[in-house]
Design a protein around this motif. Structure first.
Motif, short mmCIF file in Angstrom:
data_model
loop_
_atom_site.label_atom_id
_atom_site.label_comp_id
_atom_site.label_asym_id
_atom_site.label_seq_id
_atom_site.Cartn_x
_atom_site.Cartn_y
_atom_site.Cartn_z
N PRO A 66 33.83 25.18 73.05
CA PRO A 66 35.01 25.46 72.36
C PRO A 66 35.35 24.81 71.02
N LEU A 67 35.02 23.09 72.26
CA LEU A 67 35.43 22.01 71.02
C LEU A 67 34.96 21.74 69.28
N ILE A 68 33.43 22.52 69.28
CA ILE A 68 32.41 21.85 68.92
C ILE A 68 32.28 22.97 67.53
N PHE A 72 33.33 22.84 63.21
CA PHE A 72 32.45 23.12 62.78
C PHE A 72 32.71 24.70 62.35
N GLY A 73 33.23 25.33 62.90
CA GLY A 73 34.30 27.13 62.29
C GLY A 73 33.20 27.81 62.90
N VAL A 74 32.14 27.79 63.98
CA VAL A 74 31.68 29.14 64.34
C VAL A 74 31.82 29.54 65.87
N ALA A 75 31.05 30.34 65.83
CA ALA A 75 31.34 31.28 66.50
C ALA A 75 30.82 31.27 68.29
N ALA A 76 30.90 31.34 68.99
CA ALA A 76 29.98 30.69 70.69
C ALA A 76 28.88 31.13 70.24
N SER A 77 28.51 32.26 69.95
CA SER A 77 26.52 32.38 70.25
C SER A 77 25.93 31.25 69.35
N GLU A 78 26.74 30.34 67.88
CA GLU A 78 26.01 29.71 67.02
C GLU A 78 26.38 27.94 67.99
N ALA A 79 27.53 28.06 68.59
CA ALA A 79 27.58 26.88 68.83
C ALA A 79 26.92 26.56 70.51
N SER A 80 26.40 27.57 70.84
CA SER A 80 25.37 27.38 72.15
C SER A 80 24.10 27.36 71.71
N TRP A 81 23.75 26.39 70.49
CA TRP A 81 22.35 27.04 70.17
C TRP A 81 21.91 25.14 70.53
N VAL A 124 23.76 10.91 68.49
CA VAL A 124 24.53 12.29 69.28
C VAL A 124 25.98 12.30 68.16
N PRO A 125 26.73 11.29 69.08
CA PRO A 125 27.85 11.65 68.53
C PRO A 125 28.37 11.19 66.57
N PHE A 126 27.45 10.71 65.75
CA PHE A 126 27.46 11.02 64.77
C PHE A 126 26.79 11.64 64.32
N ALA A 127 26.66 13.23 64.23
CA ALA A 127 25.78 14.46 63.69
C ALA A 127 26.78 14.30 62.12
N PRO A 128 26.30 14.46 61.18
CA PRO A 128 27.37 15.42 60.48
C PRO A 128 27.55 16.74 60.25
N SER A 129 26.79 17.12 61.15
CA SER A 129 26.97 18.73 60.76
C SER A 129 26.63 19.54 62.03
N LEU A 130 26.53 21.14 61.56
CA LEU A 130 25.92 21.59 63.36
C LEU A 130 24.35 21.54 63.02
N PRO A 131 23.61 21.76 62.18
CA PRO A 131 22.01 21.55 62.14
C PRO A 131 22.06 20.83 62.22
N ALA A 132 22.46 19.38 62.15
CA ALA A 132 21.90 18.34 62.35
C ALA A 132 22.53 17.94 63.96
N LEU A 133 23.09 18.04 64.39
CA LEU A 133 23.11 18.35 65.99
C LEU A 133 22.55 19.09 66.63
N TRP A 193 39.74 11.97 73.09
CA TRP A 193 39.81 11.52 72.35
C TRP A 193 38.76 12.40 71.51
N GLY A 194 38.10 13.60 71.69
CA GLY A 194 37.75 14.66 70.94
C GLY A 194 36.16 14.18 71.48
N TRP A 195 35.20 15.65 71.16
CA TRP A 195 33.82 15.28 71.73
C TRP A 195 32.86 14.65 71.46
N ARG A 196 33.16 13.99 70.25
CA ARG A 196 32.56 12.96 69.81
C ARG A 196 32.38 11.86 71.07
N VAL A 197 33.15 10.75 70.90
CA VAL A 197 33.36 10.20 72.25
C VAL A 197 32.89 10.83 73.30
N ALA A 198 33.35 11.88 74.11
CA ALA A 198 32.63 12.18 75.17
C ALA A 198 31.29 11.87 75.42
#
Length: 430
Positions: A66-68, A72-81, A124-133, A193-198
């Motif tokens: 949900p935080l991702i 990045f402004g995407v739906a669950a089906s995209e974040a699930s990738w 991984v915490p430094f990924a600049p975009s969803l495709p990079a992640l 602290w957000g998902w990146r720190v996690a």
């Protein structure tokens, strides 16, 4: 000619002295590890830590979807990738990694795999975009592919057969602890602290596990190097895929993981919505139910002893289906009870099926285990993606429907196995 020789050549002559019997040579003691024996505890703890690191890294983004989605402004089906890419990478590379383990050794491949995976985990915490992640997660999953098949092959070679189910159950228990701790830690850390720190914290935890694993795991004593020739590898794979029992076990692993991947990819979205509206830290704590998986996986050997392998699979499937039905309730306690049953049934079924693969394969154990792991993680990727699409289309009921269909597949395959075993018994007694 001496008289003794002449007598021995006469037809019908009987030697007055019987031939000496061959001296009795006792069977060599089994030098493989067993509970209570030297090295067993170190080995169990080392592979337990490897399981913790593997599942903590592999599913590090699952509780954070949900935080991702929000960042990045995407739906669950995209974040699930971010989950499906990791498990898909593992599924694709587990067979090549198993071939490397046949040539260079189980411990060497497991160590190298963990080293690469934890290094990527720190990026991984430094990924600049969803495709990079997603790309980083795919690489991480491919690196982790050296762990599951090599670990089960190591156990099959280094542990006595009677202790194999228990030993593999402990490794699977490490998977459940890793999956649980990764999600619980990321939930609470992300809330502050957000998902990146996690995910960075999970990377650091995995580094510690990887170092301890390498220091603790005993050197293999029963490994024999195999060939890397493609023809030999393909012949081994073809032989495994022509074994009906192994194919049934592969399908069972994939279907169980379809349920599990779908449920735990989507559950965070459900619990953030009404009527629950839970904060991220509490959602992460929901994954404490993985402790049930730790218990059910480690006791799978006793369950098989009481019910037999197929009976244990029936019990695991029934438990999982009951949990799916309960999770439809609008009451949080009933949803939690449903997750407990889903988790317990899944881990029991996985431990039973994966140990049966190791017992069934008489050669090329790494490839046999790799094919199981490949099917298993294909099921995870399928469950993550299809479960999210079903949630988008029909809500939680859609995800549960996908899970129930998968459980029905497990039961149907087990019924086919039961009938095949009975037919073989009738032929044997005819």
């Amino acid at each position: 000619m001496p008289a003794s020789t002449e007598a021995s050549t006469r037809v019908g002559a009987v030697s007055p002295v019987s031939a000496p019997e061959a001296p009795y040579v006792p069977d060599a003691p089994d030098s493989r590890m067993a509970p209570g024996g030297p090295g067993y505890r170190r080995m169990s703890f080392a592979l337990f830590l490897a399981g913790v690191a593997t599942f903590a890294l592999l599913y590090s983004t699952q509780a954070l979807l949900p935080l991702i989605s929000g960042e990045f402004g995407v739906a669950a089906s995209e974040a699930s990738w971010t989950v499906a890419a990791a498990t898909g990478g593992l599924a694709l590379f587990v067979l090549p990694m198993s071939a490397l383990s046949e040539r260079f050794g189980r411990r060497t491949v497991m160590t190298a795999s963990l080293a690469v995976a934890v290094t990527v985990g720190l990026l991984v915490p430094f990924a600049p975009s969803l495709p990079a992640l997603v790309a980083l997660r795919a690489v991480q999953g491919a690196a982790l592919a050296g762990l599951p098949a090599s670990a089960t092959a190591y156990l099959a070679e280094e542990v006595r057969p009677k202790a194999l189910v228990t030993a593999i159950g402990l490794f699977v228990a490490g998977n459940s602890v890793g999956g649980m701790s990764g999600r619980v830690i990321t939930g609470w850390v992300a809330q502050e602290w957000g998902w990146r720190v996690a995910v960075g914290v999970i990377g650091a935890l995995a580094v510690a596990c990887a170092v301890a694993f390498r220091l603790l795991l005993p050197a293999p004593r029963h490994f024999t190097a195999g060939s890397l020739r493609p023809r030999v590898l393909l012949g081994t794979v073809r032989a495994h895929l022509s074994n009906p029992l192994l194919c049934r076990l592969y399908a069972i692993g994939a279907l169980f993981m379809t349920v599990f991947g779908g449920v735990y990819t989507v559950i965070g979205y459900r619990l953030t919505e009404a009527p629950f509206s839970l904060p991220q830290g509490i959602i992460g704590s929901i994954f404490l139910v993985y402790l049930v998986g730790t218990v059910s996986a480690s006791t799978a050997g006793r369950l098989v002893g009481r019910l037999g392998r197929r009976g244990a699979l029936y019990a695991a499937g029934g438990t999982t289906a009951t949990g799916l039905a309960l999770s439809l309730a609008g009451s949080l306690p009933l949803v939690l009870l449903g997750l407990v049953l889903i988790t317990g049934g899944f881990f029991a079924g996985h431990a039973v099926a994966s140990s049966a693969v190791s017992k069934t394969a008489t050669h090329g154990r790494a490839q046999a285990s790799a094919l199981y792991q490949s099917a298993y993680y294909i099921g995870s990727s399928t469950g993550s993606t299809v479960g999210a699409l079903a949630f988008h289309a029909g809500g939680w009921a859609g995800t549960v429907g996908v899970g129930l269909l998968a459980v029905l597949g497990v039961v149907s395959i087990t019924v086919l196995g039961t009938r095949a075993a009975r037919a073989q018994q009738r032929l044997a007694t005819a």
